[in-house]
Design an enzyme around this catalytic site. Structure first.
Site: not given
Ligand code: AHR
Length: 679
Positions: A61, A275, A402-403
């Site tokens: 990331e 994120c 994502n999350e």
């Protein structure tokens, strides 16, 4: 006394019987076992349980300056003059640039947006030189300085446009001829470390290139573009790359850092986040099409981790990197919702793309699959070919979300995306998301949705204390094998000490045992730039000139290069559990090697008495790798090699003893007679 046996869960009854019989036999043959030794009997020739060969991979990331200023080899910071105060309050389009004047030179440096190279790249710099003196130009300080290596070549490229010659506002000035530019590296005190003259800019935006050879090494130089006559010149996308990049790719990656990542031999790479993917607000979601094509046309944007993404390391470069290191690509696209923490809202900031935009958004995802896998005759396959890669990138996996906070807004959009991919590309394994924690509401509801929709795999995340990992070694033993598979996309224990790495190692033995349901796992985050981290711990730290793999890195590496595709049943004395040992045995079909892993996270050393049951014949020696040391030690920039794996050759027979020192991971690789290979 021989202690009673403890059989790991999931061991089929017929194997149990074999183990008991084989143990009874081996006790007859080997009567002199000391009571304190922990007996392990591995059914080395059993059919065993098929497990995922893709278990250990990486998650990249752009956090902690992992991409710009990190893996991406660009040496100029803010090359396109797109930095904004929304990213950091002190930033503006001229951040890390300054006007430089010498010997009576006079001029100014301003930002303009009237006639950009491309609408995706709106800002550019204008240099006005009213009096040349000994030179007027613009200077860039790089990412905390530009590291140079003596004798190495650096490729410079920039877009420039000649605006006027001589005096500004003088009509005659427009007729003047453009003059060449000089580009050079300088030390802090102005010493010239290498320079070259650059062809004069045109009247329209033109790209100019040159190569500079560094006269000497310098850890923190700056880059200067100098005018050679009074007048005005516009500049954009001023770029400097070391000529040597990983696998010699243009627009490529930093060799030393990429090599350390490659040395993990990951089976897959998840990218580009995290994120970063779902973004800070809908306008900040990571849209893959903005990240391909010529760099001057890519759409730069702010990074949710409060800095800037040039997206110079974009989807093409990610796919290419995966290929270069022999890893499967695992891209993640937003599930059409932004991060629930968008706009400093502490969990209530999730928004969904308006439903009337969903058809286009879904098409964008389908186009990504075509970009990766489509034939060169397809619309997006032809763009991949034009970028230099006619062969497909063999995309198998695609993460969606994502999350995310699992809300009705999320569910509605996820279902639309998932149904469309399943209908058009049933060959793609879609990976859903189940929140940021190993339990809780998002986890429960995320799993429920995945079950309902029959999503093939879900992405679990957790960052916990080492004790949590040690206490949860049986988490996946009871997972329903008929339900979606698991991708443990992000995990780490809280720290970069040996104690953390061993908790992760013990957990990895449990993941291997359960790798029929846990298909993949990746430690997170991968990279952290010293002095620029938004998140700790990370797997690899680095500066502009050095790379520091942590002790956690060596655990990941040892499990990755010693992975298997068959988990082998074993019986281990019950005392192993009270002693806190974790054990795993796998077979690697490619090499036909048997691989044993022993993790001793405690302060008490143990001796294992290992019996290799069955008829299979093994080589007389094996390769043992031991990672051990002070549990509170770690590898950092001051003590980079505090805890390092040590490899030795050890004698092997069907029965042998193995020491398991306090605070250690031991990997023993044994080849079938005459064979030995890794991976
Ligand atoms: O790995 C760092 C961050 O942790 C990721 O961006 C996010 O998915 C998680 O919260």
């Amino acid at each position: 006394m021989t202690p009673p046996l403890h059989f790991p869960q999931l061991m089929p009854a017929f194997i149990l019987r074999i183990v008991v019989v084989s143990l009874a036999l081996s006790f007859c043959l080997v009567p002199l076992v000391q009571a304190e030794k922990i007996i392990v009997t591995v059914q080395a020739d059993a059919l065993g349980k098929a497990i995922s060969p893709d278990l250990v991979g990486i998650f990249f990331e752009d956090i902690n300056y992992a991409a710009d200023g990190g893996l991406y080899a660009e040496l100029i910071q803010n090359r396109s003059f797109e930095y904004q105060a929304t990213e950091q309050p002190s930033w503006n389009p001229l951040t890390s640039w300054e006007l430089t004047t010498r010997g009576g030179g006079k001029g100014s440096l301003v930002v303009d947006a009237a006639d950009p190279i491309h609408l995706n790249n709106p800002h550019y710099a204008v240099l006005h030189v009213s009096q040349l003196g000994d030179g007027v130009g613009l200077a860039n300080s790089g990412f905390d300085g530009i590291p140079l290596h003596e004798g190495e070549h650096y490729d410079v490229s920039l877009f420039a446009k000649h605006l006027y010659s001589g005096e500004r506002w003088n009509p005659a000035a427009n007729r003047g001829e453009p003059t060449p530019l000089i580009v050079r590296f300088e030390s802090k005190n102005g010493e010239n470390i290498g320079e070259v003259s650059l062809q004069a800019p045109g009247r329209e935006w033109t790209r100019r290139t040159a190569t500079i050879t560094a006269k000497r090494s310098e850890p923190a130089a700056r880059f200067v573009v100098l005018a050679t006559a009074p007048g005005g010149v516009a500049f954009d996308v001023i770029s400097v790359f070391p000529q040597k990049t990983f696998h010699d790719r243009p627009n490529g990656l930093r060799t030393d850092l990429a090599q350390v990542v490659a040395n993990l031999k990951p089976k897959f790479v998840r990218f580009p986040g995290g994120c970063l993917v779902h973004g800070n607000g809908l306008g900040n979601m990571y849209r893959w099409k903005d990240t391909v094509g010529p760099i001057e046309q890519r759409k730069e944007q702010s990074n949710i981790w409060r800095y800037h993404q040039t997206v110079g390391l974009g989807y093409f470069e990610y796919f290419q990197f995966c290929e270069d290191i022999g890893a499967k690509p695992l891209p993640v696209v937003p599930a059409a919702v932004c991060c629930q923490n968008s706009g400093y809202t502490n969990g209530i900031g999730q928004k969904g793309l308006p439903l009337d935009q969903m058809p286009d958004y879904i098409q964008e995802i389908l186009d990504l699959i075509e970009y990766a896998n489509g034939p060169v005759t397809s619309t997006w396959g032809s763009k991949r070919a034009a970028a230099g890669h006619p062969e497909p990138f063999a995309l198998e996996y695609l993460g969606v979300g994502n999350e995310d906070h699992i809300t009705p807004v999320f569910k509605e959009r996820f279902k639309l995306i998932y149904d469309a991919i399943k209908a058009k590309h049933p060959e793609i394994t879609v990976i859903g998301t189940v929140g940021p924690a190993p339990e809780g509401e998002d986890f429960e509801v995320g799993w429920k949705i995945a079950d309902e929709l029959r999503v093939p795999m879900v992405d679990e995340h957790y960052y916990m204390k080492p004790d949590w990992f040690l206490a949860n070694l049986h988490r996946y033993d009871s997972y329903d094998r008929a339900k979606p598979k698991v991708y443990l996309g992000e995990y780490a224990s809280h720290g970069n000490k040996l104690v953390n790495a061993l908790a992760e190692a013990a957990y990895l033995t449990a993941l291997e045992r359960n790798a029929d349901v846990v298909h993949m796992a990746s430690y997170a985050p991968l990279l952290g730039k010293l002095g620029n981290t938004q998140w700790n711990p990370n797997l690899i730290y680095f500066s502009n000139t050095e790379v520091f793999p942590t002790v956690n890195y060596y655990v990941q590496q040892l499990f990755s290069i010693n992975s298997g595709d068959t988990w082998l049943p074993f019986a281990i004395a019950e005392s192993a559990q009270s002693a806190g040992l974790a054990f795993s045995a796998v077979r690697n079909a490619r090499s036909d090697d048997l691989i044993l892993k022993i993790v001793n996270p405690t302060q008490a050393p143990q001796t294992l008495h290992i019996e290799l049951g069955g008829a299979r014949r093994f080589a007389d020696s094996g390769i043992k790798t031991l990672l051990t040391g002070d549990p509170q030690a770690g590898n950092d920039s001051k003590t980079p090699n505090a805890v390092m794996p040590v490899t030795t050759t050890i004698p092997i027979s069907s029965v042998f003893d193995c020491e398991s020192p306090a605070h250690s991971l031991t990997v023993i690789r044994i080849s079938s007679r005459g064979k030995s290979a890794q991976r």
